[in-house]
Design an enzyme around this catalytic site. Structure first.
Site, PDB file in Angstrom:
ATOM      1  N   GLU A  99      -3.103   7.688  -4.706  1.00 28.93           N
ATOM      2  CA  GLU A  99      -3.256   7.011  -6.001  1.00 28.93           C
ATOM      3  C   GLU A  99      -4.412   7.644  -6.744  1.00 28.93           C
ATOM      4  OE1 GLU A  99      -3.477   2.749  -5.885  1.00 28.93           O
ATOM      5  OE2 GLU A  99      -1.638   2.616  -4.720  1.00 28.93           O
ATOM      6  N   ARG A 116       0.854  -1.187   0.000  1.00 29.68           N
ATOM      7  CA  ARG A 116       0.000   0.000   0.000  1.00 29.68           C
ATOM      8  C   ARG A 116       0.888   1.234   0.000  1.00 29.68           C
ATOM      9  NH1 ARG A 116      -3.352  -2.774  -1.649  1.00 29.68           N
ATOM     10  NH2 ARG A 116      -5.443  -3.210  -0.847  1.00 29.68           N
ATOM     11  N   HIS A 154      -0.574   0.203  -9.830  1.00 29.19           N
ATOM     12  CA  HIS A 154      -1.247  -0.750  -8.940  1.00 29.19           C
ATOM     13  C   HIS A 154      -1.803  -1.949  -9.733  1.00 29.19           C
ATOM     14  CE1 HIS A 154      -3.301  -0.962  -4.761  1.00 29.19           C
ATOM     15  NE2 HIS A 154      -3.047  -2.174  -5.236  1.00 29.19           N
TER      16      HIS A 154
END
Ligand code: GLV
Length: 330
Positions: free
Chosen positions: A272, A243, A291
């Site tokens: 993000e 993360r 991601h």
């Protein structure tokens, strides 16, 4: 078992799913948010108020407000292994089970982590750019010198499923492996994998590669800040496929631009997506992917099917096959 009346049962899926919805459509009226961007907060709130089930993704903040306004909600099913976007305590307080998709994405994510590790070590991305820009004029003895992987020391932060899958890959590269975790694993597994339990401090001092595989929590938020980068070797490479919020982006920028560490590869960022004016994007010793750790066709389809299985179980009042808050059943 509760009988589901598909005429009344409604579910909201917050993005297009990479699988068929046929089975789900037999038990519920399904609404899919077909936009490229996730539903805005207000839409999420409105949908939550009316539906019996939500199938969501890590981009959807399922917070206390959403959960408390969701009067008919019987299940929240997340298509991801991590669920830090969901207020699980609020869901538990409302006795709403939360599902996720562990296990099936372990190897795919570990494979991608390994791809980032190798790409960062051997300067794969800058060397591709160099070639395309027409700069390859001759073979050179010191062109794009990288770091040796075989035999190097690997530090694994967090030793759950993905951390262990990384340790297995490291065996094939004869690496010395240090790991740190809240739970030390048993000595048989340590011997079988040839790994050594370590403090975070020692791991950071000794590792040539440091890879992060711990969930995001209050304890791991900005686990990597200025102090940690100062301890690391100037030749060290950091990989994060867990993360983004585990690494302080300002501290990482300073560490990379001032040579406190050699390079980094991130599949996750804070925030993000990474803002296009982030100073991190000016650095050549950093790889950033959007991601995609679990993004193989087969794995994403399996994740979608597992999320649907959790959703259907929740609608039927059955125990979710993969539940993060089983205490709702006590
Ligand atoms: C992806 O980041 C996941 O948690 O599955």
């Amino acid at each position: 078992m509760q009988v589901v009346n598909s005429k009344q049962t409604k579910v909201f899926i917050t993005r297009h799913l990479p699988t068929q919805l046929t089975e789900l459509e037999q038990v519920a009226i399904v609404e899919v948010w077909e936009e490229n961007q996730p539903p805005p907060a207000q839409i999420l709130l409105e949908k939550a108020e009316t539906v019996n089930g939500i199938l969501c993704f890590l981009t959807d903040p399922i917070d206390q407000t959403v959960i408390e306004s969701a009067k008919n909600l019987q299940v929240i099913s997340q298509m991801a292994v991590g669920y830090d976007n969901i207020d699980v305590a609020a869901a538990t307080a409302q006795r709403i089970p939360v599902g996720h998709t562990p296990g099936i994405l372990t190897d795919t994510t570990a494979d991608f982590t390994w791809a980032l590790l190798m790409a960062a070590a051997r300067q794969l991305i800058p060397s591709d750019r160099f070639t395309r820009e027409g700069l390859w004029k001759t073979w050179e003895p010191d062109l794009f010198l990288g770091a040796t992987i075989t035999g190097a020391t690997l530090g694994i932060i967090g030793f759950g499923r993905i951390g262990k899958a990384i340790a297995r890959r490291a065996q094939g590269f004869d690496m010395r492996v240090l790991y740190t975790s809240n739970h030390r694993c048993d000595v048989h597994l340590e011997n079988a994998l040839g790994i050594e339990f370590s403090t975070l401090e020692r791991l950071l001092e000794e590792a040539d590669f440091v890879t992060i595989h711990t969930p995001l929590s209050q304890d791991t938020y900005h686990l990597f800040s200025a102090r940690q980068f100062k301890i690391m070797k100037p030749t060290a490479i950091l990989i994060n496929t867990a993360r983004g919020q585990i690494v302080d982006p300002d501290a990482l920028y300073h560490a990379l631009s001032e040579g406190q560490i050699a390079s980094a590869a991130l599949d996750v960022t804070e925030p993000e997506p990474i803002p296009m004016n982030s100073p991190l994007l000016t650095l050549n010793n950093l790889i950033i992917s959007p991601h995609i750790g679990s993004a193989s066709r087969q794995t994403r389809e399996k994740m979608a099917n597992m999320a649907i299985a959790n959703l259907i179980a929740g609608l039927k009042g059955e125990t979710l096959p993969y539940c993060v808050n089983p205490e709702v059943y006590l």
